[in-house]
Design an enzyme around this catalytic site. Sequence first.
Site, PDB file in Angstrom:
ATOM      1  CB  CYS A  76      -0.739  -0.091   1.074  1.00 42.36           C
ATOM      2  SG  CYS A  76      -2.331   1.144   0.804  1.00 42.36           S
ATOM      3  CG  HIS A 174      -3.931  -3.467   2.894  1.00 41.58           C
ATOM      4  ND1 HIS A 174      -2.759  -3.010   3.677  1.00 41.58           N
ATOM      5  CD2 HIS A 174      -4.300  -2.277   2.392  1.00 41.58           C
ATOM      6  CE1 HIS A 174      -2.977  -1.771   3.482  1.00 41.58           C
ATOM      7  NE2 HIS A 174      -3.789  -1.448   3.078  1.00 41.58           N
ATOM      8  CD  GLU A 176      -1.889  -5.941   5.408  1.00 40.69           C
ATOM      9  OE1 GLU A 176      -1.504  -6.363   4.168  1.00 40.69           O
ATOM     10  OE2 GLU A 176      -1.989  -4.822   5.474  1.00 40.69           O
TER      11      GLU A 176
END
Lengths: 192, 251
Positions: A76, A174, A176
Amino acid sequence: MIAILKYNAGNVTSVENAVQNLGYSTVVTDDIEMLKSADKVIFPGVGEASSAMKYLKEKGLDKVIRELTQPVLGICLGMQLMCESSEEGDTKGLGIFDAKVLQFPPTALVPQMGWNNFTSLKGKLFDGIALENDCYFVHSFYAKICPETIAVSDYILPFSAALQKNNFYATQFHPEKSAKIGLQILNNFLKS
Amino acid sequence: MLKKRIIPCLDIKDNRTVKGINFENIIDAGDPIELAKRYVIEGADELVFLDITATQEKRKTLTELVRKIAAEINIPFTVGGGINSLEDANAIIDSGADKISVNSAAILNRNLITEISKQYGNQCVVVAIDTKFVDGEWMVFRSGGKIPTGLKAVDWAKKVANLGAGEILLTSMNNDGTKAGFACDITKQISEVVSIPVIASGGAGTMEHFAEVFQETKATGALAASVFHFGQIPIPELKNYLKTQNIPIRI
């Protein structure tokens, strides 16, 4: 050991949790020697470009990141800071990727917030990932498509969803926060 | 293509998930972490946790819960309830939440929206708006819907977007708990005048209600609680249904 860069942009807890859940040990650090000796480095970030860049420079981390030789993954804002420049706060980036980071035109909702799929994908980072798989994006600025683009997504216009140059990888989304698909991408990086 | 988001909301009281009707008559709906994990597996796109009894003494318990949630789930989540200051927001975000939601505090102190968005970016700031149709106008209420503010919902929505909100969570108090469908009229009005994402909330009872709110308004997400908690609408079935209605959705 996977080093997660500690700086003044957002929380790194989610990245840490995701990497640990994949079975790797992590250290969140801004220590130059630890960053240099880590097996891999993750450069996360949620925040504002110019203040993040200022902080990196003050700590001498800008030079350190550019000179890392092990696999590095920007996420990001981390990815945007690895580019040549960003319109956000008129920021000069690390220049690892040739891309310019621009603001989305206000012809649709900004930020892009939510799950989006890909229109093209290449390289090892996306082993086992299909175009119709969705990842989670939250951003108001985007990296233009350039020779280092390895994934394209479409929102208002086509933009770089991921970039790669030598040992440097970066994703706008993202991993994650992108459920199973995200973990797979993260795992592809960690195995690289 | 960007997908529409299905968002289960977990109201938290004393570390349990609870559910009220029209903001009252609260019943127990289980362990929030177990429920959250189930929703991730079922394909929820985001989660919202609202601490409905948040007080200063309980703040620590909430950050502890947020830490546990962050360790267990890998989709984005928002935490709200009693966030009154930048320090409150710091504690929640540092514990691993992706976004914080403010409601009454933003009405009482408008600078709060700007302060938080300056620190973390506007994508971190959700402003929750509770609205009720009163004498021909959609009006804003605060403090769990108990106190009228005199603000018109459309005006307040525009204001919060200008102050730095990254998203609006719009709950119709008239519809909440009725299972009679979302308030498409006010959701449409607001989602057409602001340039930030709007999440529709309150009133989901059937899968058709979700299709309706996505077809008739520009909402990019739809939030519901009890229809998910009590299994009336399984998320995988809902998402498959929405896909057959040509609504962009993540399967």
